[in-house]
Motif scaffolding. Structure first.
Motif, mmCIF file in Angstrom:
data_model
loop_
_atom_site.group_PDB
_atom_site.id
_atom_site.type_symbol
_atom_site.label_atom_id
_atom_site.label_comp_id
_atom_site.label_asym_id
_atom_site.label_seq_id
_atom_site.Cartn_x
_atom_site.Cartn_y
_atom_site.Cartn_z
ATOM 1 N N VAL A 35 -14.932 -43.684 18.367
ATOM 2 C CA VAL A 35 -16.183 -43.343 17.692
ATOM 3 C C VAL A 35 -15.793 -42.717 16.352
ATOM 4 N N ILE A 36 -16.261 -43.293 15.262
ATOM 5 C CA ILE A 36 -15.948 -42.761 13.933
ATOM 6 C C ILE A 36 -17.054 -41.783 13.553
ATOM 7 N N VAL A 37 -16.661 -40.516 13.394
ATOM 8 C CA VAL A 37 -17.616 -39.453 13.118
ATOM 9 C C VAL A 37 -17.870 -39.320 11.622
ATOM 10 N N ASP A 43 -8.792 -39.294 -3.323
ATOM 11 C CA ASP A 43 -8.491 -39.602 -4.723
ATOM 12 C C ASP A 43 -7.363 -40.623 -4.876
ATOM 13 N N ASP A 44 -6.442 -40.667 -3.906
ATOM 14 C CA ASP A 44 -5.309 -41.599 -3.999
ATOM 15 C C ASP A 44 -5.649 -42.993 -3.477
ATOM 16 N N GLY A 45 -6.908 -43.209 -3.088
ATOM 17 C CA GLY A 45 -7.339 -44.515 -2.602
ATOM 18 C C GLY A 45 -7.267 -44.656 -1.090
ATOM 19 N N SER A 46 -6.701 -43.666 -0.413
ATOM 20 C CA SER A 46 -6.636 -43.732 1.042
ATOM 21 C C SER A 46 -7.999 -43.393 1.643
ATOM 22 N N ILE A 47 -8.176 -43.777 2.886
ATOM 23 C CA ILE A 47 -9.421 -43.505 3.601
ATOM 24 C C ILE A 47 -9.073 -42.685 4.827
ATOM 25 N N THR A 48 -9.746 -41.557 4.995
ATOM 26 C CA THR A 48 -9.542 -40.704 6.163
ATOM 27 C C THR A 48 -10.759 -40.828 7.062
ATOM 28 N N ARG A 49 -10.501 -41.122 8.339
ATOM 29 C CA ARG A 49 -11.588 -41.228 9.308
ATOM 30 C C ARG A 49 -11.370 -40.208 10.412
ATOM 31 N N LEU A 61 -7.406 -37.840 13.580
ATOM 32 C CA LEU A 61 -7.605 -38.287 12.203
ATOM 33 C C LEU A 61 -6.884 -39.611 12.029
ATOM 34 N N LEU A 62 -7.549 -40.568 11.411
ATOM 35 C CA LEU A 62 -6.959 -41.866 11.117
ATOM 36 C C LEU A 62 -6.919 -41.997 9.603
ATOM 37 N N VAL A 63 -5.725 -42.183 9.036
ATOM 38 C CA VAL A 63 -5.589 -42.318 7.590
ATOM 39 C C VAL A 63 -5.165 -43.747 7.285
ATOM 40 N N LEU A 64 -5.985 -44.440 6.521
ATOM 41 C CA LEU A 64 -5.697 -45.807 6.087
ATOM 42 C C LEU A 64 -5.192 -45.739 4.657
ATOM 43 N N GLU A 65 -3.915 -46.030 4.470
ATOM 44 C CA GLU A 65 -3.318 -45.952 3.143
ATOM 45 C C GLU A 65 -3.521 -47.257 2.397
ATOM 46 N N PRO A 66 -3.740 -47.179 1.083
ATOM 47 C CA PRO A 66 -3.892 -48.408 0.308
ATOM 48 C C PRO A 66 -2.559 -49.139 0.222
ATOM 49 N N ILE A 67 -2.617 -50.450 0.249
ATOM 50 C CA ILE A 67 -1.411 -51.266 0.110
ATOM 51 C C ILE A 67 -1.448 -51.880 -1.281
ATOM 52 N N GLU A 68 -0.605 -51.380 -2.154
ATOM 53 C CA GLU A 68 -0.591 -51.824 -3.540
ATOM 54 C C GLU A 68 -0.089 -53.258 -3.642
ATOM 55 N N ASN A 69 -0.797 -54.064 -4.395
ATOM 56 C CA ASN A 69 -0.412 -55.447 -4.705
ATOM 57 C C ASN A 69 -0.183 -56.304 -3.469
#
Length: 76
Positions: A35-37, A43-49, A61-69
């Motif tokens: 369940v995503i609350v 600011d660095d482009g990552s998403i914290t859920r 906590l789930l952190v989705l890091e951006p994958i550059e290029n």
């Protein structure tokens, strides 16, 4: 007379493979979608859920890091 639509031959269409990510609860190892609350874009482009396990109720906590290029676009 109206022309019939052409039948799709599924054995002849291109196949596209996309990466699949399975997220497991760090406590009970359940692979059910949590369940995503709350979702926050950093600011660095990552998403914290902030998530709660559907099986044991443990918060995580789930952190989705951006994958550059490495963005893959699927053309349809």
């Amino acid at each position: 007379m109206e022309e019939q639509p052409q039948r799709i031959r599924w054995t002849e269409v291109p196949i596209t493979f996309a990466p699949l990510i399975i997220i497991r609860c760090p406590e009970c190892k359940s692979d059910r979608k949590p369940v995503i609350v709350n979702t926050t874009t950093e600011d660095d482009g990552s998403i914290t859920r902030r998530c709660i396990c559907r099986e044991c109720g443990a918060p995580s906590l789930l952190v989705l890091e951006p994958i550059e290029n490495k963005v893959q676009f699927l053309d349809f």
